[in-house]
Design a protein around this motif. Structure first.
Motif, mmCIF file in Angstrom:
data_model
loop_
_atom_site.group_PDB
_atom_site.id
_atom_site.type_symbol
_atom_site.label_atom_id
_atom_site.label_comp_id
_atom_site.label_asym_id
_atom_site.label_seq_id
_atom_site.Cartn_x
_atom_site.Cartn_y
_atom_site.Cartn_z
ATOM 1 N N VAL A 171 -19.392 -7.059 -8.781
ATOM 2 C CA VAL A 171 -18.375 -5.820 -8.196
ATOM 3 C C VAL A 171 -18.985 -4.529 -8.574
ATOM 4 N N LYS A 172 -19.270 -4.253 -9.682
ATOM 5 C CA LYS A 172 -19.652 -3.108 -10.344
ATOM 6 C C LYS A 172 -21.026 -2.684 -9.629
ATOM 7 N N ARG A 173 -21.993 -3.615 -9.355
ATOM 8 C CA ARG A 173 -23.152 -3.086 -8.887
ATOM 9 C C ARG A 173 -22.987 -2.749 -7.474
ATOM 10 N N ILE A 174 -22.103 -3.608 -6.589
ATOM 11 C CA ILE A 174 -21.832 -3.005 -5.505
ATOM 12 C C ILE A 174 -21.242 -1.655 -5.334
ATOM 13 N N GLU A 175 -20.217 -1.245 -6.160
ATOM 14 C CA GLU A 175 -19.664 -0.101 -6.361
ATOM 15 C C GLU A 175 -20.687 1.214 -6.569
ATOM 16 N N ASP A 176 -21.505 0.556 -7.316
ATOM 17 C CA ASP A 176 -22.454 1.692 -7.946
ATOM 18 C C ASP A 176 -23.455 1.919 -6.960
#
Ligand code: ARG
Ligand code: ZN
Length: 861
Positions: A340-345
């Motif tokens: 999820v963090k990777r997608i947000e970034d």
């Protein structure tokens, strides 16, 4: 030809001109006699000749807006007359060898609206020195490669007096601080005010007990718990993952209301925008909590990547910022969900950095020249800078990365380093040659990566070949873009959905390059650029079926999301361009995904998010179609409404099932459930006449839901009563009132956005000199794509009027916000003419700041 340059035209600073400073500093002693209008700063600086610059040199120090009262060399008065930018003591007035320079200057913190140097915020004194604010405090070589231990004495009747390092002594009306670790002036900080502390402690792994304190105004103590908890987790994480321990007896954080950016890593005394410290369930959203956690960690991580090892010059800014962003991203992955963090970034990177890289403000991660360095605290330096670290790590492997970082800390601790130093530790620790990799630092622009496929059946199994071609379009000042090394993470699936090649990193080094996979039973389906392994635009034609296949089967969560994202984008683009109808198979694929209870709710929420209007405008422009903002808006709204109808049953179920029971908790799992629930609400709101939003607004016990419900009501053209109620309830809380301003403008209908903004700008609470408030209103207008670009031009005019008004007060914020116009060349002739006229009007403003001058000139170039 003779070109006459107006004397006042700001001149650039160039990396190629770097020279070491002719002196080193053994010790810096400062005494502050604080007074709002007439603060006296007494300095004693012990200089030594710098062997790196043999010969005799003038002593040149930076200084701006300082009234010099007295100066002495080794105790003897010197007559020195400051100019606009500093003070020079001629070489022949200096002794051989070491000497003490002393000065007494007077400054006026109360008149400092630029919020650089020493200024007042809500009755307290505070400082912001990065990048070049210290020169507004006293005469000093205000450059990052001049490092010194500081001793600071503060005299003031304010009850709390703070500076860097450890407290050494205090009495009635004074306090002294000593920072043993040599630091450049940009890391200096001072705070004096009527503050209260929320205290805790942390014991480092070698047993040092560190007193932690978060300093806020009385009444705000109960909103510091999350920041404190984040700090302790960050301290532990840096020990566990990077082996880095904290190195002072105290760690102080101060929250201030007037701040130009997010936060600042001053040694031992971080200063934060209050919105990145203060949070309670009632006042802060899940996104605010996540951001607080990551910025607290970011500033803490700077203690090693930034403070113990700093930058030789400001061209090396990414050395500390890219690395520290990378570290805070990894921290968040460990605290929450990594995919999820990777997608947000990546969403952020594409929205802000790709946008920058494709427009007139494009610059390398390590720029080569600037007029005003504050203009280079950009998405390229920060976020693309972090991507480069991620690529390095992928290329050398986790162990190689750890060895290289250990070597970096060992070799450069206490130094002011360069990107060359950084790459060298990777070369020395891993034996790799990184000459080609360096282009990522020196060359601007986002590479385009084309993919072709080939399948050759054969007796020993077939061979599948991927051929990549890279091309980077020219950027300002850089026409030629030689090929870069691109780590391309790929996996292969067979047609029944099993993975036959787990994630493998292909290293592309040439302009065109093929990679073959022999011995396969059937033609595979490729999953390319897994985890977004390089910041490039992947150009690949792929069928609808293949993407729905990956959406269903890819083992890489990022590419799974990406498959859905690209489906939605293509549906929208063909609706916009060819008047196509919404796609039923797309709706079905989306429905399957968001109802898959085995998937993390936060991930499903991201899958429900449609590409933004600005993303679509960029995609259209990129494909050679002039974007029409109102059409993009209408079509995107149309698709959302269509999906609401198609997925209605599922969305209703999600909305009901994802309710989080009280009490509110900001943890990632609960936040993920709320995100999914509120994403469902965003759709249902289009067909339930605001019923759910109104009832949620009435019952919500937390800001995440209140704000989302209010946004839905405004989206639907409703909510007048709720807007008023929200104001009444929160009018004494500045951070919540910022949201109140932003929501109304961000969710205004396109033809009303400028009017709504103009009406709110008349509101007595529109304290426009406060950067948070200014950004809340103006930033929301710029983010309302169809509203900002409304063909009336009203928003352009209104926005430019306010930039012109803010510039003399706060150049840094003005310059930064002028980037709202950076995409102007995408649009039609009429809009371009209007924007150009507004930019021209700004540039012609008498006494325009250097900051804004540089930005507007680059945007227009
Ligand atoms: N070093 C700070 C951080 O990223 C930001 C400082 C920004 N300074 C500026 N002049 N824009 O943590
Ligand atoms: Zn930073």
């Amino acid at each position: 030809m003779v070109i006459s340059v107006k004397d006042s035209t700001p001149q650039p600073t160039r990396l190629a001109d770097y020279q070491p400073y002719p002196f080193r500093i053994e010790k810096t002693d400062l005494t502050f006699r604080l007074d709002p209008k007439a603060t006296r700063v007494l300095s004693r600086i012990r200089f030594h000749p710098n062997p790196a610059r043999p010969g005799r040199h003038d002593l040149r120090m930076d200084g701006e807006r300082l009234r010099l009262i007295a100066a002495r060399i080794d105790g003897a008065p010197v007559t020195a007359r400051p100019d606009e930018t500093g003070l020079t003591i001629p070489a022949d007035a200096l002794p051989d060898g070491a000497f003490d320079f002393e000065a007494e200057v007077e400054i006026d913190p109360s008149a400092n609206t630029a919020l650089e140097g020493l200024y007042m915020s809500g009755g307290m004194y505070c400082t912001q020195c990065e990048a070049e604010g210290f020169r507004r405090i006293t005469f000093y070589p205000d450059r990052p490669d001049v490092m010194a231990p500081f001793h600071v004495r503060i005299e003031s009747d304010m009850p709390v007096l703070l500076s860097n390092g450890n407290p050494v002594a205090q009495g009635e009306g004074w306090a002294e601080w000593d920072d043993p670790w040599p630091k450049p002036s940009y890391l200096f900080a001072l705070v004096a005010g009527d503050l209260v502390a929320v205290r805790d402690s942390f014991t480092t792994r070698s047993g040092r007990k560190v007193d932690l304190a978060i300093w806020v105004r009385a009444g705000d103590e109960d909103r510091c718990a999350y920041a404190m908890d984040s700090l302790k987790r960050a301290m532990k994480w840096d020990e566990d993952v990077y082996g880095r321990e904290y190195d002072l007896d105290v760690f102080n954080i101060v929250a201030v209301d007037d701040f130009n950016m997010g936060a600042m890593e001053n040694k031992g005394l971080n200063i934060f925008n209050s919105k990145l410290v203060l949070a309670s369930p009632e006042t802060a959203t899940d996104a605010d909590f996540e951001r607080i956690e990551s910025v607290i960690a970011h500033e803490y991580f700077h203690n090693w990547t930034g403070n113990r090892i700093t930058c030789r010059d400001w061209f090396q800014l990414c050395l500390k910022e890219g690395l520290t962003v990378f570290r805070d991203q990894e921290f968040t992955k460990d605290m929450r969900s990594a995919p999820v963090k990777r997608i947000e970034d990546v969403l952020m990177l594409r929205a802000r950095q790709f946008r920058e890289d494709m427009g007139p403000l494009a610059h390398p991660v390590r720029p080569e020249s600037y007029i005003e360095i504050n203009n280079f605290y950009t998405a390229t330096v920060y976020e693309k800078g972090a991507e480069l670290i991620g690529m390095l790590k992928l290329l050398v492997g986790d162990e190689g990365y750890r060895r290289a970082l250990d070597l970096y800390f060992e070799r450069h601790d206490g130094q002011a380093a360069t990107i060359e130093d950084w790459l060298k530790v990777f070369e020395d620790a891993t034996g790799r040659d990184l000459a080609q990799f360096k282009r990522w630092y020196t060359d601007a622009g986002t590479p385009r990566l084309k993919v072709e496929e080939d399948w050759q059946p054969g007796d020993q199994g077939g061979t599948y070949t991927l051929t990549f071609t890279q091309h980077t379009p020219p950027t300002p000042g850089q026409d030629e873009k030689p090929p870069r090394v691109i780590p391309i993470a790929v996996g292969l699936l067979n047609p029944n959905g099993d993975e036959i090649l787990p994630t493998t990193v292909l290293e592309m080094t040439e302009e065109r390059q093929s990679f073959s996979f022999p011995g396969l039973a059937t033609r595979p389906v490729p999953s390319i650029l897994r985890g977004f392994s390089a910041p490039v635009v992947l150009e690949r034609e792929s069928s609808f079926d293949e993407r729905t296949f990956l959406l269903a089967h890819d083992t890489d969560p990022f590419n799974r999301w990406e498959a859905g994202r690209s489906l939605a984008r293509d549906v929208l683009l063909s609706m916009i361009r060819d008047d196509a109808a919404p796609s039923e198979p797309h709706a079905q694929a989306l429905a399957r995904l968001v109802t898959d209870d085995t998937l993390d709710p936060a991930f499903r929420a991201l899958c429900l998010r449609l590409p933004s209007e600005d993303d679509l405008a960029q995609a259209l422009a990129d494909a050679g179609t002039t974007p029409e903002p109102e059409r993009i808006h209408t079509v995107r709204e149309g698709l959302a409404t269509y999906l609401a109808r198609q997925l209605q049953k599922d969305l209703v179920r999600i909305y009901e099932e994802m309710e989080t029971p009280p009490p509110y908790s900001p943890d990632a799992a609960s936040a993920g459930r709320r995100a999914l629930r509120l994403a469902a609400l965003g759709y249902l709101n289009r067909i339930d006449h605001g019923a759910r939003a109104a009832s949620l607004f009435a019952s919500a016990d937390n800001m995440t839901e209140s704000a989302a419900a209010l946004a839905c009501l405004i989206d639907g053209g409703r909510g007048a009563r709720e807007i008023a109620a929200f104001y009444e309830r929160w009018k004494d809380n500045r951070l919540v009132i910022d949201k109140w301003f932003a929501l109304q403008v961000a969710h205004a209908q396109p033809d009303m956005a400028a009017q709504v903004a103009a009406r709110l700008a008349e509101h007595p609470d529109f304290e426009w000199k406060n950067p948070n408030r200014f950004r809340a209103l103006m930033g929301a207008l710029a983010a309302n794509h169809a509203g900002f670009h409304h063909i009336s031009g009203a928003a352009y005019r209104f926005y430019a009027d306010w930039l012109i008004r803010l510039d003399p007060v706060n150049p840094q914020t003005t310059a930064r916000m002028s980037a709202a116009f950076e995409t102007w060349t995408r649009y039609d002739a009429e809009r371009r003419a209007m924007i150009r006229a507004e930019l021209g009007r700004i540039r012609q403003t008498p006494d325009l700041s250097r900051d804004t001058f540089e930005m507007v000139s680059r945007i227009l170039a």
